[in-house]
Design an enzyme around this catalytic site. Structure first.
Site, PDB file in Angstrom:
ATOM      1  N   GLY A 215     -41.843  -7.330   1.031  1.00  0.00           N
ATOM      2  CA  GLY A 215     -42.668  -8.474   1.426  1.00  0.00           C
ATOM      3  C   GLY A 215     -41.939  -9.791   1.265  1.00  0.00           C
ATOM      4  O   GLY A 215     -40.843  -9.869   0.712  1.00  0.00           O
ATOM      5  N   ASP A 216     -42.543 -10.836   1.771  1.00  0.00           N
ATOM      6  CA  ASP A 216     -42.103 -12.225   1.573  1.00  0.00           C
ATOM      7  C   ASP A 216     -43.314 -13.055   2.000  1.00  0.00           C
ATOM      8  O   ASP A 216     -44.450 -12.539   1.978  1.00  0.00           O
ATOM      9  CB  ASP A 216     -40.854 -12.532   2.423  1.00  0.00           C
ATOM     10  CG  ASP A 216     -40.211 -13.873   2.075  1.00  0.00           C
ATOM     11  OD1 ASP A 216     -39.494 -13.944   1.066  1.00  0.00           O
ATOM     12  OD2 ASP A 216     -40.451 -14.872   2.787  1.00  0.00           O
TER      13      ASP A 216
ATOM     14  N   SER B 262     -37.775  -4.164  -6.874  1.00  0.00           N
ATOM     15  CA  SER B 262     -37.802  -3.354  -5.645  1.00  0.00           C
ATOM     16  C   SER B 262     -36.756  -2.243  -5.727  1.00  0.00           C
ATOM     17  O   SER B 262     -37.004  -1.105  -5.324  1.00  0.00           O
ATOM     18  CB  SER B 262     -37.507  -4.224  -4.425  1.00  0.00           C
ATOM     19  OG  SER B 262     -38.685  -4.844  -3.962  1.00  0.00           O
TER      20      SER B 262
ATOM     21  N   LYS C 225     -32.821  -9.265   5.841  1.00  0.00           N
ATOM     22  CA  LYS C 225     -34.086 -10.005   5.848  1.00  0.00           C
ATOM     23  C   LYS C 225     -34.695  -9.859   7.230  1.00  0.00           C
ATOM     24  O   LYS C 225     -33.982  -9.567   8.186  1.00  0.00           O
ATOM     25  CB  LYS C 225     -33.830 -11.497   5.557  1.00  0.00           C
ATOM     26  CG  LYS C 225     -35.051 -12.249   5.104  1.00  0.00           C
ATOM     27  CD  LYS C 225     -35.325 -12.102   3.626  1.00  0.00           C
ATOM     28  CE  LYS C 225     -36.682 -12.665   3.260  1.00  0.00           C
ATOM     29  NZ  LYS C 225     -36.905 -12.675   1.804  1.00  0.00           N
TER      30      LYS C 225
ATOM     31  N   ASN D  64     -47.786 -15.232  -4.073  1.00  0.00           N
ATOM     32  CA  ASN D  64     -47.353 -14.188  -5.013  1.00  0.00           C
ATOM     33  C   ASN D  64     -46.429 -14.728  -6.107  1.00  0.00           C
ATOM     34  O   ASN D  64     -46.658 -14.490  -7.295  1.00  0.00           O
ATOM     35  CB  ASN D  64     -46.678 -13.055  -4.229  1.00  0.00           C
ATOM     36  CG  ASN D  64     -46.067 -12.024  -5.144  1.00  0.00           C
ATOM     37  OD1 ASN D  64     -44.872 -12.054  -5.424  1.00  0.00           O
ATOM     38  ND2 ASN D  64     -46.893 -11.125  -5.658  1.00  0.00           N
TER      39      ASN D  64
ATOM     40  N   THR E   7     -41.303 -11.167  -9.278  1.00  0.00           N
ATOM     41  CA  THR E   7     -40.559 -12.387  -8.935  1.00  0.00           C
ATOM     42  C   THR E   7     -40.990 -13.544  -9.843  1.00  0.00           C
ATOM     43  O   THR E   7     -40.147 -14.262 -10.400  1.00  0.00           O
ATOM     44  CB  THR E   7     -40.751 -12.756  -7.448  1.00  0.00           C
ATOM     45  OG1 THR E   7     -40.513 -11.593  -6.670  1.00  0.00           O
ATOM     46  CG2 THR E   7     -39.803 -13.856  -7.033  1.00  0.00           C
TER      47      THR E   7
END
Ligand code: NAP
Length: 458
Positions: free
Chosen positions: A177-178, A390, A138, A253, A222
């Site tokens: 992404g996050d 992903s 991360k 998102n 997600t």
């Protein structure tokens, strides 16, 4: 504490777990979020250690809580006024036992070592649960994208990637992404990586645009995955989403695509939020307006109530959990749902709580849900659909293929179904029937621990 090779009894195993946990806290006393994530795993795995003493003998616990590598770096950039700004960048490469490090990047002012380590630690077990060969990592920066121009975002991303590019690669570490990192940021990051390397390595980042190696359905994955998981939970009770009232926190998102799929399956989403407050519409949220405000215009959710006067906007995001609902989906950020919110949800008759965000419920809130036999879906299982797609994006990149939306979505549904059933099976096997938080932790942990055993002390 006894020698590792001599630990046998239930008390000795518990002492070993406590000893490692105390050491984690002593070493890094300020990393509360990381301690919380470790606590959740450690709370579930005693029966696993009892059954397989090799994990103790080879000191898997102490090894698994220590990142293989933690990188911090300076990110200097020039703002629109010509001033030089400096942020701190991070990447934790936590565990590569089952594959290259994989996990998103978060750009938010709250980012620090504790946040990055908790997210990276969770990611290890989540990635294992997907059944795909991906390790845990991360990263991010304490950069606040809010209110920044496109030019500022681009310059920040370029500076961030100038350093990060030394540490990542399609077979080494693959960010995505996050919070605060979406398609725009991934585009700038990819452009800079390509320039630094002088090669087009599509598999180095996921969540890319469709024009340059992105996967269809990654944007939706997600949120859709979370709802596929909820569908399985309800299915086991002989129920469906049809007609259920749903409250979703956040409007980013994960939230947007959880709302979309929930609505598609007949549920009524009555509230969502951002960090300023929440909107409530008894008749059901208009998702097109939310998408327009949040995805296109990057505005505040309060403006929804100006467009739809029948809806109300309430300041303060935590109040969203006071709205009576059947299904609560915390999809915003860590520790957004505390014990008081959990009690309110239970008193108002909530039936399902599923975590779209990472660690959104405090440990006390989770205890309330379990005591009251609420169907509870933990983050590492519920939101694993994003990283699963992903990994499908990485597969498409390395085979130079691209699959249709339907193909990817079908694989996602299969993966979410497997995660649900594997978590449930592990929970039942270790005497925690129906406890998906224990089940997901155990299923993820055993896979990684077994791979670590096979690879020796490294
Ligand atoms: P995002 O697109 O940046 O959206 C985050 C949303 O949460 C925004 O609407 C934000 O509002 C809101 N928010 C932040 N703090 C809040 C608070 N205290 N109360 C209410 N709303 C708040 O991020 P995301 O990708 O959806 O990620 C959301 C969560 O899901 C994170 O925990 C992330 O780690 C997790 N997750 C994401 C993925 C993925 O594929 N994206 C995968 C797995 C897990 P503001 O605009 O006001 O900040």
């Amino acid at each position: 504490m006894a020698l590792l090779t001599e630990i046998n009894t239930s008390v000795e195993v518990q002492n070993y777990i406590d000893h490692v946990f105390e050491k984690v806290k002593r070493r890094d006393p300020n990393e509360e979020e990381f301690h919380q994530a470790v606590y959740v795993i450690f709370k579930s795995i005693k029966p696993v250690l009892m059954k397989n003493p090799a994990y103790i003998k080879h000191n898997i616990l102490e090894r698994i809580v220590e990142p293989e590598r933690l990188i911090t770096f300076r990110v200097p950039w020039v703002d629109d006024q010509g001033d030089v700004q400096v942020n701190r960048g991070y990447r934790v490469q936590f565990n590569s036992a089952i594959g290259p490090y994989k996990g998103g990047l978060r750009f938010h002012p709250s980012v620090n070592t504790s946040i990055i380590k908790f997210l990276g630690f969770e990611q290890i077990f989540k990635n294992a649960l997907t059944g795909q060969p991906i390790g845990g990592g991360k990263g991010g920066a304490d950069f606040d994208p809010k209110g920044k121009s496109d030019g500022e975002i681009m310059r920040f991303c370029q500076s961030y990637m100038t350093e990060l590019s030394k540490h990542i690669g399609p077979d080494i570490d693959v960010p995505a992404g996050d919070i605060g990192v979406g398609a725009r940021e991934i585009g700038y990051l990819f452009g800079q990586y390509k320039k630094m390397r002088g090669r087009f390595e599509a598999g180095v980042l996921t969540g890319k645009g469709l024009l340059y190696g992105g996967s269809l359905a990654r944007k939706e994955a997600t949120g859709y995955g979370a709802i596929y998981f909820v569908k399985e939970m309800l299915n086991d009770q002989g129920q469906t989403l049809a007609g259920k009232k749903v409250v979703v926190s956040g409007s980013g998102n994960v939230s947007i695509y959880a709302m979309e799929k929930a609505m598609e399956l007949g549920a009524k989403v009555i509230a969502c939020s951002d960090s300023n407050g929440y909107i409530y519409d008894e008749k059901g949220i208009n998702l097109d307006t939310v998408k327009q405000l949040k995805e296109v215009q990057r505005r505040r959710i309060s403006e929804y109530a100006l467009i739809h006067p029948e809806a109300s906007f309430v300041e303060g995001s935590s109040g969203i959990w006071s709205i009576p609902c059947d299904i609560a989906l915390p999809c915003a950020t860590q520790n957004e749902l505390d014990v008081k919110a959990a009690e309110t949800l239970v008193n108002n008759g909530v039936k399902v709580v599923a975590e779209g965000a990472n660690m959104p419920s405090t440990a006390d809130a989770i205890a309330v849900f379990l005591e009251n036999e609420i169907l509870f879906g933990p983050a590492k299982a519920v939101n694993a659909g994003g990283v699963a797609v992903s990994a499908l994006e990485m597969g498409q990149n390395s085979s130079r293929m691209s699959w249709s939306f339907e193909e990817v979505d079908k694989k996602l549904q299969e993966i979410m179904k497997n995660i649900y059933h594997n978590s449930l099976t592990a929970a039942n096997e270790f005497n925690k029937p129906g406890n998906l938080i224990s089940g997901a932790s155990i299923a993820g942990f055993t896979k990684v621990a077994d791979a670590m055993l096979e690879q020796g002390v490294i």
